[in-house]
Scaffold this motif. Structure first.
Motif, PDB file in Angstrom:
ATOM      1  N   UNK A  75      33.694  37.077  43.173  1.00 54.67           N
ATOM      2  CA  UNK A  75      33.994  38.498  43.362  1.00 54.67           C
ATOM      3  C   UNK A  75      34.300  38.808  44.834  1.00 54.67           C
ATOM      4  N   UNK A  76      33.545  38.182  45.735  1.00 55.75           N
ATOM      5  CA  UNK A  76      33.734  38.454  47.168  1.00 55.75           C
ATOM      6  C   UNK A  76      34.953  37.749  47.762  1.00 55.75           C
ATOM      7  N   UNK A  77      35.322  36.603  47.208  1.00 51.92           N
ATOM      8  CA  UNK A  77      36.342  35.777  47.867  1.00 51.92           C
ATOM      9  C   UNK A  77      37.621  35.530  47.073  1.00 51.92           C
ATOM     10  N   UNK A  78      37.619  35.866  45.780  1.00 53.27           N
ATOM     11  CA  UNK A  78      38.797  35.597  44.938  1.00 53.27           C
ATOM     12  C   UNK A  78      39.290  36.883  44.270  1.00 53.27           C
ATOM     13  N   UNK A  79      39.077  38.017  44.949  1.00 48.28           N
ATOM     14  CA  UNK A  79      39.434  39.316  44.330  1.00 48.28           C
ATOM     15  C   UNK A  79      40.872  39.385  43.806  1.00 48.28           C
ATOM     16  N   UNK A  80      41.873  38.857  44.551  1.00 43.17           N
ATOM     17  CA  UNK A  80      43.247  38.958  44.042  1.00 43.17           C
ATOM     18  C   UNK A  80      43.448  38.240  42.703  1.00 43.17           C
ATOM     19  N   UNK A  81      42.568  37.288  42.390  1.00 40.39           N
ATOM     20  CA  UNK A  81      42.696  36.549  41.126  1.00 40.39           C
ATOM     21  C   UNK A  81      42.038  37.301  39.960  1.00 40.39           C
ATOM     22  N   UNK A  82      41.288  38.367  40.278  1.00 41.91           N
ATOM     23  CA  UNK A  82      40.631  39.159  39.233  1.00 41.91           C
ATOM     24  C   UNK A  82      41.469  40.416  38.995  1.00 41.91           C
ATOM     25  N   UNK A  83      41.947  40.642  37.770  1.00 43.49           N
ATOM     26  CA  UNK A  83      42.723  41.872  37.521  1.00 43.49           C
ATOM     27  C   UNK A  83      41.922  43.108  37.967  1.00 43.49           C
ATOM     28  N   UNK A  84      42.610  44.019  38.674  1.00 45.11           N
ATOM     29  CA  UNK A  84      41.951  45.191  39.276  1.00 45.11           C
ATOM     30  C   UNK A  84      41.044  45.958  38.326  1.00 45.11           C
ATOM     31  N   UNK A  85      41.521  46.152  37.081  1.00 42.92           N
ATOM     32  CA  UNK A  85      40.729  46.981  36.164  1.00 42.92           C
ATOM     33  C   UNK A  85      39.438  46.295  35.717  1.00 42.92           C
ATOM     34  N   UNK A  86      39.227  45.039  36.147  1.00 39.26           N
ATOM     35  CA  UNK A  86      37.980  44.345  35.793  1.00 39.26           C
ATOM     36  C   UNK A  86      37.010  44.227  36.976  1.00 39.26           C
ATOM     37  N   UNK A  87      37.390  44.761  38.137  1.00 42.44           N
ATOM     38  CA  UNK A  87      36.505  44.675  39.303  1.00 42.44           C
ATOM     39  C   UNK A  87      35.162  45.348  39.037  1.00 42.44           C
ATOM     40  N   UNK A  88      35.207  46.563  38.485  1.00 42.89           N
ATOM     41  CA  UNK A  88      33.955  47.314  38.245  1.00 42.89           C
ATOM     42  C   UNK A  88      33.084  46.625  37.199  1.00 42.89           C
ATOM     43  N   UNK A  89      33.727  46.108  36.127  1.00 44.46           N
ATOM     44  CA  UNK A  89      32.979  45.407  35.066  1.00 44.46           C
ATOM     45  C   UNK A  89      32.314  44.151  35.608  1.00 44.46           C
TER      46      UNK A  89
END
Length: 312
Positions: free
Chosen positions: A250-264
């Motif tokens: 979560x801290x280092x690979x944010x661009x690989x996580x679709x934005x709408x799943x950041x909060x989840x």
């Protein structure tokens, strides 16, 4: 007419880390599968696959000519079959991190490679590495750069333990406990992911010293621990390590996580109801989830489609 079935795969642990020699663990996932088929009348989907196979056959001819000692194919028979309407009939979603091109590569190698290494012989480390090298060369047609692991998993239909780049072996995993509350699941992001841009982004980040240090000191360390815990069936320790891993991603690979799943993603870490991690290169496709209580996770993720792949 129809060829044998080849299954999708799930890389439980090791995405990105295996590029830097972390451990990895890949398992076949029989829910999705594909096979080579022939038809006189092709649907639009089948025609698209057939067109792709025409280009793939040319690519394989070039691969063989560049690496004559690595692999040889019956190219004439392949081209003849493609010319008569062969296509890859697959339920494996593309761009979802579950190995759609890997299953196709395995099917083509199985049918058209000369002197192929078979699943029935004694699979020494040398043979596995040779197969992995052949598959990496073949799958590069689809991804630009491939480790060869997805086709290897699909071809052998066995869990594969990656100790390092040059050390891989088939492995056993703990038996599933279908009554157990714990589960590994797939969460559908609803977005198709593209492997090449994500890998390029990762390679760019690898030029930064801070990112390289984080990868070595944290990401690889916790990935290795997760693999060891899972294989030993030590699920208590596993969940401690997955929580760390989920946080690091979560801290280092944010661009690989679709934005709408950041909060989840964050919510899972805070509530301990579930932990999420990348499935393949990320950017879309499936997200992998781990939970000690699948009912709790289903409630927390009630707006999303979950697919349980392993119970314990």
């Amino acid at each position: 007419m129809k060829g044998p079935l080849f299954y999708s795969k799930i890389l439980l642990f090791g995405e990105y880390g295996i590029i830097k020699d972390s451990k990895g663990l890949s398992i076949p996932y029989n829910f999705f599968k594909g096979a080579l088929k022939w038809d006189e009348e092709l649907t639009d989907e089948a025609a698209k696959s057939n067109q792709s196979l025409i280009s793939f056959a040319e690519y394989l001819e070039q691969l063989e000519s560049d690496n004559p000692t690595m692999v040889s194919f019956d190219i004439d028979r392949l081209k003849k079959d493609v010319g008569s309407g062969m296509y890859f009939d697959s339920s494996i979603p593309q761009g979802y991190g579950v190995g759609s091109s890997g299953a196709l590569v395995a099917a083509i190698y199985d049918k058209y490679a000369n002197d192929k290494i078979t699943v029935l012989e004694n699979l020494t480390r040398e043979k596995l590495l040779k197969l992995k090298g052949i598959f990496a060369g073949m799958e590069s047609f689809f991804h630009g750069k491939s480790s060869g692991l997805d086709p290897l998993n699909s071809y052998l239909s066995l869990p594969i333990l990656i100790n390092s780049k040059d050390n891989i072996e088939p492995t056993g995993i703990p038996s599933q406990n279908t009554e157990g509350k714990g589960a590994v699941f797939l969460l559908d992001s609803g977005i198709v992911g593209e492997t090449a841009p994500m890998v390029n982004l990762f390679m760019e980040r690898m030029k930064q010293e801070g990112f390289r240090n984080m990868l070595r000191d944290k990401f690889v360390k916790y990935t290795d621990s997760c693999v060891e815990d899972f294989l030993a069936g030590d699920f208590k320790s596993l969940f401690g390590n997955i929580k760390h891993l989920s946080n690091i991603v979560f801290d280092n690979f944010k661009p690989m996580i679709p934005k709408q799943f950041h909060a989840l993603w964050k919510k899972g870490i805070e509530t301990n109801d579930y932990y999420l991690k990348l499935c393949g290169s990320g950017g879309g496709g499936y997200i992998l989830g781990f939970t000690e209580d699948i009912e709790k996770a289903k409630t927390a993720l009630k707006d999303h489609k979950l697919e349980v792949v392993y119970n314990f």
